[in-house]
Design a protein around this motif. Structure first.
Motif, PDB file in Angstrom:
ATOM      1  N   LYS A  82       0.815  -1.230   0.000  1.00  0.00           N
ATOM      2  CA  LYS A  82       0.000   0.000   0.000  1.00  0.00           C
ATOM      3  C   LYS A  82       0.840   1.269   0.000  1.00  0.00           C
TER       4      LYS A  82
ATOM      5  N   SER B 297      -5.549   2.353  -1.953  1.00  0.00           N
ATOM      6  CA  SER B 297      -5.970   1.546  -0.804  1.00  0.00           C
ATOM      7  C   SER B 297      -5.470   2.143   0.506  1.00  0.00           C
TER       8      SER B 297
ATOM      9  N   ASP C  92      -7.946   3.212   3.574  1.00  0.00           N
ATOM     10  CA  ASP C  92      -7.778   2.646   4.917  1.00  0.00           C
ATOM     11  C   ASP C  92      -7.757   3.740   5.987  1.00  0.00           C
TER      12      ASP C  92
END
Length: 265
Positions: free
Chosen positions: A27, A44, A48
């Motif tokens: 990520k 991503s 998150d």
């Protein structure tokens, strides 16, 4: 990617200002600079951390930057295909390579564009290290009689390099992990050297088979003559020393071999 960005911007990073640096696998990264929390990574990573961002359809690997949970911007990075990569793939097919597959950590859109450009048989993008391993296991399972060659240069490629029948790493820009796991190292990072490796390996195999047949043939002939009472000491010496000299002389042909990559220049 970090090295590419800092080199392009001509930035020298003062590491004394960095605190609580952390890598988020697959990520991006998180770090504190002057009491500000900075995130750098893919979509991503921002999702998150509940950071809003607009849809982005630009072609390339996108690195988003967020400061204190606010999107600050993004960078678009793209791979440059080496000039002789397409020629390398065509030569490999002439040498008998049946299928060419690219397993890439880049996003699927970029990977597919490169795959079409290079006329690859199969392309997989958005691959984490474990995804490459899974895909490579499937490729080997689908072709149980075939042999596999994997070419890579990154740390993420090391597991697959170790799994392949022949792992090839780029020596100039490759990571230490990739180089250690590989069977062959290309010191100039020239894709055409892959063709040379395959071609010379095939030629060397033919020479070794010739040497085995030659050495065993001479020994069997001398043993047969001896069995019928026609064997002399000089024949026994020739079967031992002479056969060894002949196989060595035959092996030196490899040094004078003009490969297919030279004939097509």
């Amino acid at each position: 990617m970090g090295k590419a960005i800092t080199a392009h911007a001509q930035i020298i990073v003062d590491e004394t200002r960095l605190k609580n640096y952390a890598e988020i696998p697959g990520k991006g990264t998180r770090v504190e600079v002057d009491n500000q929390v900075i995130l750098a990574g893919n979509k991503s990573l921002l999702i998150d951390h509940q950071i809003e961002l607009a849809e982005n359809d630009e072609a390339g690997t996108i690195v988003y930057i967020a400061i204190n949970k606010q999107l600050a911007g993004y960078l678009v990075l793209g791979d440059k295909v080496k000039d002789n990569t397409f020629a390398t793939l065509q030569q490999l097919k002439k040498l008998g390579v049946k299928k060419t597959v690219m397993l890439s950590g880049d996003n699927a859109q970029v990977a597919n564009q490169i795959g079409q450009q290079l006329q690859l048989d199969e392309v997989m993008g958005d691959c984490l290290p474990q995804d490459k391993v899974t895909a490579f296991e499937r490729i080997k399972a689908d072709n149980p009689e075939g042999k596999t060659i994997f070419v890579g240069d990154g740390m993420n490629d090391a597991p697959v390099l170790a799994m392949a029948d022949a792992g090839i790493a780029m020596g100039a820009l490759g990571s230490d992990a990739a180089i250690e796991a590989a069977d062959i190292i290309l010191m100039k990072d020239d894709p055409m050297d892959i063709v040379k490796s395959v071609d010379v390996a095939k030629y060397t195999r033919r020479i070794m088979i010739q040497n085995i047949v030659l050495a065993l043939g001479i020994k069997i002939a001398v043993l047969t003559l001896t069995f019928f009472g026609m064997g002399e000491m000089y024949l026994a010496i020739f079967a031992d020393v002479g056969a060894a000299i002949l196989t060595i002389l035959n092996t030196t042909r490899i040094l004078r071999y003009r490969g297919s990559w030279q004939k097509t220049k």
